[in-house]
Design a protein around this motif. Structure first.
Motif, PDB file in Angstrom:
ATOM      1  N   LEU A 184      -3.240  27.500   1.836  1.00  0.00           N
ATOM      2  CA  LEU A 184      -4.570  28.123   1.212  1.00  0.00           C
ATOM      3  C   LEU A 184      -5.582  28.842   2.175  1.00  0.00           C
ATOM      4  N   GLU A 185      -5.718  29.946   1.902  1.00  0.00           N
ATOM      5  CA  GLU A 185      -6.327  30.863   2.936  1.00  0.00           C
ATOM      6  C   GLU A 185      -8.090  30.502   2.961  1.00  0.00           C
ATOM      7  N   LYS A 186      -8.572  30.206   4.248  1.00  0.00           N
ATOM      8  CA  LYS A 186      -9.652  29.903   4.254  1.00  0.00           C
ATOM      9  C   LYS A 186     -10.742  30.883   3.802  1.00  0.00           C
ATOM     10  N   PRO A 187     -10.371  32.240   3.891  1.00  0.00           N
ATOM     11  CA  PRO A 187     -11.451  33.204   3.665  1.00  0.00           C
ATOM     12  C   PRO A 187     -11.422  33.371   2.107  1.00  0.00           C
ATOM     13  N   VAL A 188     -10.659  32.951   1.321  1.00  0.00           N
ATOM     14  CA  VAL A 188     -10.367  32.660  -0.317  1.00  0.00           C
ATOM     15  C   VAL A 188     -11.439  31.659  -0.729  1.00  0.00           C
ATOM     16  N   LEU A 189     -11.526  30.374   0.187  1.00  0.00           N
ATOM     17  CA  LEU A 189     -12.451  29.382  -0.139  1.00  0.00           C
ATOM     18  C   LEU A 189     -13.829  29.784   0.072  1.00  0.00           C
ATOM     19  N   GLU A 190     -14.063  30.622   1.377  1.00  0.00           N
ATOM     20  CA  GLU A 190     -15.110  31.128   1.622  1.00  0.00           C
ATOM     21  C   GLU A 190     -15.924  31.903   0.638  1.00  0.00           C
ATOM     22  N   ALA A 191     -15.015  32.957   0.060  1.00  0.00           N
ATOM     23  CA  ALA A 191     -15.599  33.840  -0.759  1.00  0.00           C
ATOM     24  C   ALA A 191     -16.077  33.118  -2.147  1.00  0.00           C
ATOM     25  N   SER A 192     -15.469  31.999  -2.385  1.00  0.00           N
ATOM     26  CA  SER A 192     -15.888  31.383  -3.628  1.00  0.00           C
ATOM     27  C   SER A 192     -17.211  30.586  -3.270  1.00  0.00           C
ATOM     28  N   ALA A 193     -17.433  30.173  -2.115  1.00  0.00           N
ATOM     29  CA  ALA A 193     -18.742  29.402  -1.774  1.00  0.00           C
ATOM     30  C   ALA A 193     -19.673  30.676  -1.598  1.00  0.00           C
ATOM     31  N   ASP A 194     -19.465  31.864  -1.086  1.00  0.00           N
ATOM     32  CA  ASP A 194     -20.058  33.055  -0.924  1.00  0.00           C
ATOM     33  C   ASP A 194     -20.697  33.552  -2.290  1.00  0.00           C
ATOM     34  N   LEU A 195     -19.733  33.171  -3.457  1.00  0.00           N
ATOM     35  CA  LEU A 195     -20.104  33.743  -4.707  1.00  0.00           C
ATOM     36  C   LEU A 195     -21.044  32.734  -5.519  1.00  0.00           C
ATOM     37  N   GLY A 196     -21.503  31.706  -4.853  1.00  0.00           N
ATOM     38  CA  GLY A 196     -22.352  30.758  -5.188  1.00  0.00           C
ATOM     39  C   GLY A 196     -21.811  29.572  -5.848  1.00  0.00           C
ATOM     40  N   ALA A 197     -20.349  29.263  -5.711  1.00  0.00           N
ATOM     41  CA  ALA A 197     -19.916  28.027  -6.114  1.00  0.00           C
ATOM     42  C   ALA A 197     -20.152  26.895  -5.440  1.00  0.00           C
ATOM     43  N   ASN A 198     -20.399  25.760  -6.086  1.00  0.00           N
ATOM     44  CA  ASN A 198     -20.375  24.551  -4.882  1.00  0.00           C
ATOM     45  C   ASN A 198     -19.168  23.907  -4.568  1.00  0.00           C
ATOM     46  N   PRO A 199     -19.027  23.088  -3.823  1.00  0.00           N
ATOM     47  CA  PRO A 199     -17.593  22.565  -3.305  1.00  0.00           C
ATOM     48  C   PRO A 199     -16.872  22.131  -4.524  1.00  0.00           C
ATOM     49  N   ARG A 200     -17.530  21.280  -5.527  1.00  0.00           N
ATOM     50  CA  ARG A 200     -16.954  20.923  -6.701  1.00  0.00           C
ATOM     51  C   ARG A 200     -16.093  21.894  -7.309  1.00  0.00           C
ATOM     52  N   LEU A 203     -13.364  23.650  -5.750  1.00  0.00           N
ATOM     53  CA  LEU A 203     -12.194  22.744  -5.987  1.00  0.00           C
ATOM     54  C   LEU A 203     -11.521  23.066  -7.443  1.00  0.00           C
ATOM     55  N   LEU A 204     -12.359  22.934  -8.401  1.00  0.00           N
ATOM     56  CA  LEU A 204     -11.842  23.117  -9.822  1.00  0.00           C
ATOM     57  C   LEU A 204     -11.216  24.339 -10.280  1.00  0.00           C
ATOM     58  N   LYS A 205     -11.977  25.893  -9.606  1.00  0.00           N
ATOM     59  CA  LYS A 205     -11.848  26.919  -9.869  1.00  0.00           C
ATOM     60  C   LYS A 205     -10.716  27.718  -8.986  1.00  0.00           C
ATOM     61  N   VAL A 206     -10.639  27.165  -7.820  1.00  0.00           N
ATOM     62  CA  VAL A 206      -9.737  28.099  -6.980  1.00  0.00           C
ATOM     63  C   VAL A 206      -8.775  27.022  -6.019  1.00  0.00           C
ATOM     64  N   THR A 207      -9.209  25.951  -5.617  1.00  0.00           N
ATOM     65  CA  THR A 207      -8.102  25.121  -4.689  1.00  0.00           C
ATOM     66  C   THR A 207      -7.054  24.356  -5.672  1.00  0.00           C
ATOM     67  N   LEU A 208      -7.382  23.869  -6.917  1.00  0.00           N
ATOM     68  CA  LEU A 208      -6.361  23.397  -7.810  1.00  0.00           C
ATOM     69  C   LEU A 208      -5.584  24.290  -8.500  1.00  0.00           C
ATOM     70  N   PRO A 209      -6.098  25.427  -9.028  1.00  0.00           N
ATOM     71  CA  PRO A 209      -5.280  26.263  -9.681  1.00  0.00           C
ATOM     72  C   PRO A 209      -4.096  27.037  -8.468  1.00  0.00           C
ATOM     73  N   LEU A 210      -4.657  27.219  -7.249  1.00  0.00           N
ATOM     74  CA  LEU A 210      -3.922  27.751  -6.232  1.00  0.00           C
ATOM     75  C   LEU A 210      -2.925  26.850  -5.586  1.00  0.00           C
ATOM     76  N   THR A 211      -3.035  25.687  -5.979  1.00  0.00           N
ATOM     77  CA  THR A 211      -2.097  24.646  -5.435  1.00  0.00           C
ATOM     78  C   THR A 211      -1.219  23.965  -6.588  1.00  0.00           C
ATOM     79  N   ILE A 212      -1.195  24.614  -7.570  1.00  0.00           N
ATOM     80  CA  ILE A 212      -0.339  24.015  -8.889  1.00  0.00           C
ATOM     81  C   ILE A 212       1.088  23.798  -8.543  1.00  0.00           C
ATOM     82  N   PRO A 213       1.584  24.876  -7.882  1.00  0.00           N
ATOM     83  CA  PRO A 213       3.071  24.813  -7.349  1.00  0.00           C
ATOM     84  C   PRO A 213       3.397  23.475  -6.619  1.00  0.00           C
ATOM     85  N   GLY A 214       2.535  23.009  -5.669  1.00  0.00           N
ATOM     86  CA  GLY A 214       2.657  21.810  -4.844  1.00  0.00           C
ATOM     87  C   GLY A 214       2.575  20.479  -5.796  1.00  0.00           C
ATOM     88  N   ILE A 215       1.690  20.603  -6.790  1.00  0.00           N
ATOM     89  CA  ILE A 215       1.365  19.602  -7.870  1.00  0.00           C
ATOM     90  C   ILE A 215       2.782  19.533  -8.375  1.00  0.00           C
TER      91      ILE A 215
END
Ligand SMILES: Nc1ncnc2c1ncn2[C@@H]1O[C@H](COP(=O)(O)OP(=O)(O)OP(=O)(O)O)[C@@H](O)[C@H]1O
Ligand SMILES: [Mg+2]
Lengths: 291, 363
Positions: A184-200, A203-215
């Protein structure tokens, strides 16, 4: 023009075949043929003194549908599913934690995670038996701190089998999830926070969907082996609680009902094939993280 | 003077022993287009990331709308960022990418749909709603990244080299589009670039940075015409720099003795006997076959280079130093190897102090 390209193509095909040749041969001799043989046997009848009698019959599949076998099958699937879910729930935060560490720390943690996997499983399981037996350290501790009055019977129970399965397959769940979280690229997570998303929300909108192949890889790498295992269930379950793997082993071993063992194996194969099919529908093959 | 919207007060940033941003003081006015300009590694990105909240300042205070944001996480700050690497969400299509912010803020669905359409129109990407970021070109991704930030109606937009990855033509086009957008929406832009032309053409004010320090903070024309130190003069546009001693200071008109002759320049606050540098833009030089009245220095024409719209003339001064002049057309009376007289209007050149402190920060 078309003739020329056709010829060129043909010319290219041969070396490719030559490259795939040894691998294909290996696969055919050691994987495909034995598998076909098992499928073939499953449609034969049982010999009077064990072994196989080569007269076609659906006997084994009918036996499999009997209520006792059916229970074992559903129970095994249930336990494998529980193992998988537990491995995902424990493994994901674990993988996330490791992936967020600097590379050198992460590789050390991964090594720690892999140590149980490298130790001999008989030794490991026997140690478990010693630890959990009626007068073992776990019971002694619980009695001494007055949490329980009498020692609890852990060994040969469903609970201990499940615990054994979970700990055994956890590394297989963590590794693929780790590698996809780590990517996962750090800037993508930073972009999410930048747009107002809290850590939870991140996690739900960016981290989990992007790691589905691993799951998905984690599911496949835990569910399929957990469904077919017999060593863990045999030792920690003491053969008292029956699972599909133990029954297959017994049919080929002491009971000598090869056709029934083969039919049960075919069932496992079918479930594996179904899962791989579902996987390929949802994730691209190149995303598959088989470590 | 307009209201200050972002203020950095004595901000420092250390990475271990590396002092990356040094006692930075900066006030950005509401609706202003402010550019941080400087060479690679001077701390531009770090400064931006501290404003956005991705890095903590080691010392000092950052205020947005008069309130300290030091305790606020990035998601709690009323600023948005356009990242250099675009950072679009790869698993979402264009529509979902742009709608990300409003959805987090629980804006009603119909409103989101209307806003996204409006944004797409603004960045001229209508019809791309269903595309995945993978299927967009660099310039298109950039525009979606801008739309994704703008839809939140931020008070302040931070842009980190947003056009860095684009080819020259697309970059020029996007510069114009961005500037237009900024004017239209009245949003404060804090813009990072190391392209001085880009900074000159877009900004209301430019902060020229070097090694974590702001050397000069001024309007583009001032930075261009009145660089306050050698580094700025050198970094912005093309300058010739001559060194000399002030021999006469009448009001603001200085007479300076250089190794190649006596020249004149204009600037306040200089004294007789002071050692100074003089910065003269290449386009402010003129040369002729005959000596000029006010002052001139001798030089020899080395060669001409045609750059398309301008011609660069390279001249050698008596002390061997090379200076360059740019003109729109090559003077037919001049030829290579010819002895000429170089001069400039004193007010078209800038005297620069050479005191110790300045010399240190402008190495
Ligand atoms: N996470 C970090 N850890 C340690 N040092 C860092 C880190 N990030 C940046 N630096 C250092 O801080 C200095 C300033 O970096 P910064 O990214 O702010 O430069 P910049 O002005 O944006 O340069 P560029 O134009 O190349 O993007 C550099 O010397 C860099 O090596
Ligand atoms: Mg940078």
């Amino acid at each position: 023009m078309s003739v020329v390209t056709g010829r060129a193509k043909k010319g290219n095909r041969l070396p490719m075949l030559a490259q795939a040749g040894p691998v294909s041969l290996w696969m055919i001799v050691f994987v495909t043929l034995p598998m076909l043989f098992i499928i073939f046997i499953s449609f034969m009848s049982r010999g009077t003194f064990g072994g196989v009698e080569y007269t076609p019959s659906m006997e084994s599949y009918e036996t499999m549908m009997e209520i006792t076998y059916f229970h074992v099958i559903t129970k095994s699937i249930g336990v494998a599913a529980e193992t998988t879910i537990a491995c995902l729930l424990v493994g994901y935060p674990f993988a996330y934690y490791i992936a967020r560490k600097p590379a050198d720390v992460a590789s050390r943690l991964i090594t720690l995670l892999m140590i149980p996997f490298w130790t001999n499983s008989l030794m490991r399981l026997n140690a478990w038996m010693l630890i959990f037996q009626t007068n073992g350290p776990v019971n002694n501790f619980l009695v001494n701190v007055n949490l329980i009055e009498k020692p609890i019977t852990f060994i040969f129970t469903d609970g201990l089998v499940l615990l054994g399965l979970i700990t055994n397959y956890l590394p297989f769940a963590v590794l693929p999830m780790y590698s996809s979280i780590e990517k996962l690229e750090k800037p993508v997570l930073e972009a999410s926070a930048d747009l107002g998303a809290n850590p939870r929300q991140t996690l739900l909108k960016v981290t989990l969907p992007l790691t589905i192949p691993g799951i998905f890889s984690a599911i496949i790498l835990t569910f399929i082996p957990a469904l077919g295992t017999y060593v863990i269930t045999d030792m920690l379950g003491g053969g008292k609680v029956l699972y599909i793997g133990n029954i297959i082993k017994n049919q080929f071993g002491t009971i000598r009902n090869w056709p029934l063992g083969a039919a049960l194996s075919v069932l496992l194969l079918a479930i594996t094939a179904l899962m791989l099919f579902l996987y390929s529908r949802f994730a691209k093959v190149e995303d598959m993280e088989v470590v | 003077m307009k209201k200050t919207i972002v203020a950095l007060k004595g901000v420092d940033k250390w990475y271990g022993n590396n002092h990356v941003v040094k006692n930075l003081n900066l006030e950005v006015a509401e609706g202003e287009f402010l550019t941080l300009l400087g060479p690679s590694g001077c701390g531009k990105t770090t400064t931006l990331r501290m404003i956005a909240g991705f890095e903590d300042a080691s010392a000092g205070r950052i205020e947005v709308q008069g309130e300290s944001v030091d305790e606020k996480e990035p998601y709690q700050r009323d600023v948005n960022t356009v990242f250099q690497s675009y950072s679009l969400f790869p698993h979402m299509n264009v529509f979902d990418n742009i709608a990300y912010g409003p959805r987090i803020k629980k804006v009603p669905k119909e409103q989101i749909e209307r806003d996204v359409e409006e944004m797409l129109r603004l960045v001229q990407m209508t019809g791309y709603e269903k595309r995945k970021p993978d299927a967009l070109s660099g310039g298109q991704k950039q525009r979606i990244a801008i739309a994704r930030a703008l839809i939140n109606n931020p008070r302040v937009l931070l842009l980190d080299e947003p056009l860095g990855a684009l080819d020259l033509k697309l970059r020029k086009q996007m510069q114009i589009e961005l500037k237009r957008l900024q004017r239209k929406l009245g949003i404060t832009f804090i813009y990072v670039t190391h392209d001085q032309e880009e900074a000159m053409s877009m900004s209301d004010r430019i902060a020229v940075m070097k090694d974590g320090v702001i050397l000069q903070l001024d309007k583009p024309t001032e930075i261009y015409n009145r660089p306050n130190c050698r580094f700025v003069a050198d970094f912005i546009g093309e300058s010739n720099i001559l060194s000399g001693v002030v021999t006469l200071a009448e009001d603001d008109l200085l007479t300076v003795q250089t190794q190649s002759g006596t020249v004149k320049t204009k600037g306040a606050g200089f004294e007789k006997g002071e050692e100074i540098d003089i910065s003269v833009r290449t386009e402010s030089l003129s040369c002729s076959a005959e000596p000029t009245e006010e002052f001139c220095i001798k030089a020899k024409i080395r060669d001409f280079t045609n750059m398309g719209t301008v011609t660069k003339t390279s001249l050698i001064l008596p002390d061997g130093k090379e200076i360059r002049m740019s003109t729109f057309e090559q003077d037919p009376n001049l030829s290579e190897g010819q002895e000429v007289y170089v001069s400039w209007k004193p007010e078209k050149s800038t005297p620069i102090h050479r005191d110790k402190k300045e010399a240190e920060s402008c190495q």
